[in-house]
Design an enzyme around this catalytic site. Structure first.
Site, short mmCIF file in Angstrom:
data_model
loop_
_atom_site.label_atom_id
_atom_site.label_comp_id
_atom_site.label_asym_id
_atom_site.label_seq_id
_atom_site.Cartn_x
_atom_site.Cartn_y
_atom_site.Cartn_z
N SER A 128 36.73 40.53 39.63
CA SER A 128 37.49 41.15 40.73
C SER A 128 37.00 42.53 41.12
CB SER A 128 38.98 41.23 40.39
OG SER A 128 39.55 39.95 40.43
N TYR B 214 33.52 33.23 47.56
CA TYR B 214 34.35 34.10 46.69
C TYR B 214 33.99 33.95 45.21
CZ TYR B 214 38.59 35.52 44.18
OH TYR B 214 39.46 36.09 43.28
#
Ligand code: DON
Length: 314
Positions: free
Chosen positions: A69, A197
């Site tokens: 992240s 992603y």
């Protein structure tokens, strides 16, 4: 507090690395991505980058890890460059108070994620980058190129096995993407946005590379000028308020600096106008943020006086 010189700062980093090694409670390695479950929790690294100074390191700072992240900071910077403030029509700027992969607010708030750092919000920013570059390969090239330029290192790469491991098990992220689509807040097919992603999360970097890559967010005059000074302020504000999910308040209290964590155990922390700090310890705390990494940053903040809220230690 006077700013530490290189020798003093090196001694502080060595001390922090030693304390981390001696701490018997390393936290728990993320196991929902099978490739990450196998990582040895007994590793620790810290690196401090400042323009005009050598990047100082301690511990396993040459070992690559999955930034996960932390990548959301780079994608946000690119998406803001592509969309400008119109990006905020699709994603909010408030802390969620929920876990990084939570679904509940997305339903209550009709498909507009609370912020760009929870998974739902990061899927939206990645989707915006993908729309700007038309295909996953192009979007990934843009993200990788941004990260390499920021770090000044062309060797930074994506670990395809980690990405594949998450594609095979990322059911929650697929649910989030389909939910976004059902509210008209996804511009590309879910498998394309998520493919991008997952690969962006699977970028591998060493602590030294990550600290260097964060320099553009310090606002220092001689740091890489990848985004405007105004945008640096805004990204730092979001890192401070949302960068550690439901642990963001705790990180602000302990460290007092904007930071972004990843489930690989990395944290990128910005000391505005001074430094970019990367820390890595794979064991996580109950919020899914690096346990020893958070504690190390608290020590660094106390020992250097680096905090946006003042310099006094406890
Ligand atoms: O989407 C996921 O679950 C991961 N690729 C990234 C999550 C993450 O790193 C959360 N941070 N602490």
């Amino acid at each position: 507090m006077t700013p530490p010189d290189d020798a003093t700062l090196q001694a502080i980093l060595d001390r922090i690395a030693l304390e981390a090694r001696e701490d018997p409670d390393k936290g728990r390695v993320a196991d929902y991505i099978p490739e990450l479950a196998a990582i040895d929790p007994d590793q620790f690294a810290i690196a401090v980058a400042r323009p005009g100074h050598p990047t100082l390191i301690a511990g396993d700072a040459a070992t690559p890890f999955s930034i996960q992240s932390v990548s959301k900071v780079f994608t946000l910077a690119i998406a803001l460059g592509l969309r400008g403030d119109r990006l905020w029509e699709r994603v909010g700027r408030e802390p969620s108070g929920q876990a990084f992969d939570s679904v509940i607010l997305l339903e209550l708030e009709r498909g507009r994620p609370r912020n760009p750092f929870i998974n739902a919000g990061a899927i939206v920013t990645t989707d915006a980058v993908l729309s700007g570059t038309h295909e996953p390969r192009g979007a990934l090239a843009a993200i990788l190129s941004f990260v390499r330029d920021a770090a000044g290192d062309e060797k930074i790469h994506i670990n395809d096995s980690v990405a594949a491991s998450e594609i095979a098990t990322g059911h929650r992220n697929f649910a989030l993407a389909h939910y976004l689509l059902s509210h008209g807040n996804l511009e590309n097919p879910p498998h394309e946005t998520l493919g991008t992603y997952f690969h962006q999360c699977a970028i591998e970097m060493t602590c030294r590379q990550l600290a260097n890559a964060g320099l553009f967010l310090t606002g220092c005059d001689d740091a890489p000028g990848l985004v405007s000074p105004g945008r640096i302020r805004r990204i730092n504000a979001l890192m401070m308020t949302c960068g550690h999910y439901d642990g963001s308040g705790d990180y602000a209290y302990r460290v007092g600096l904007p930071g972004k964590s990843g489930v690989g155990g990395g944290i990128l922390t910005i000391v505005p106008d001074k430094a970019s700090v990367a820390v890595w310890a794979p064991g996580l705390n109950r919020y899914g943020n690096s346990k020893l990494g958070t504690e190390a940053m608290q020590r660094l903040s106390d020992l250097t006086g680096w905090s946006v809220f003042g310099t006094a230690p406890d």
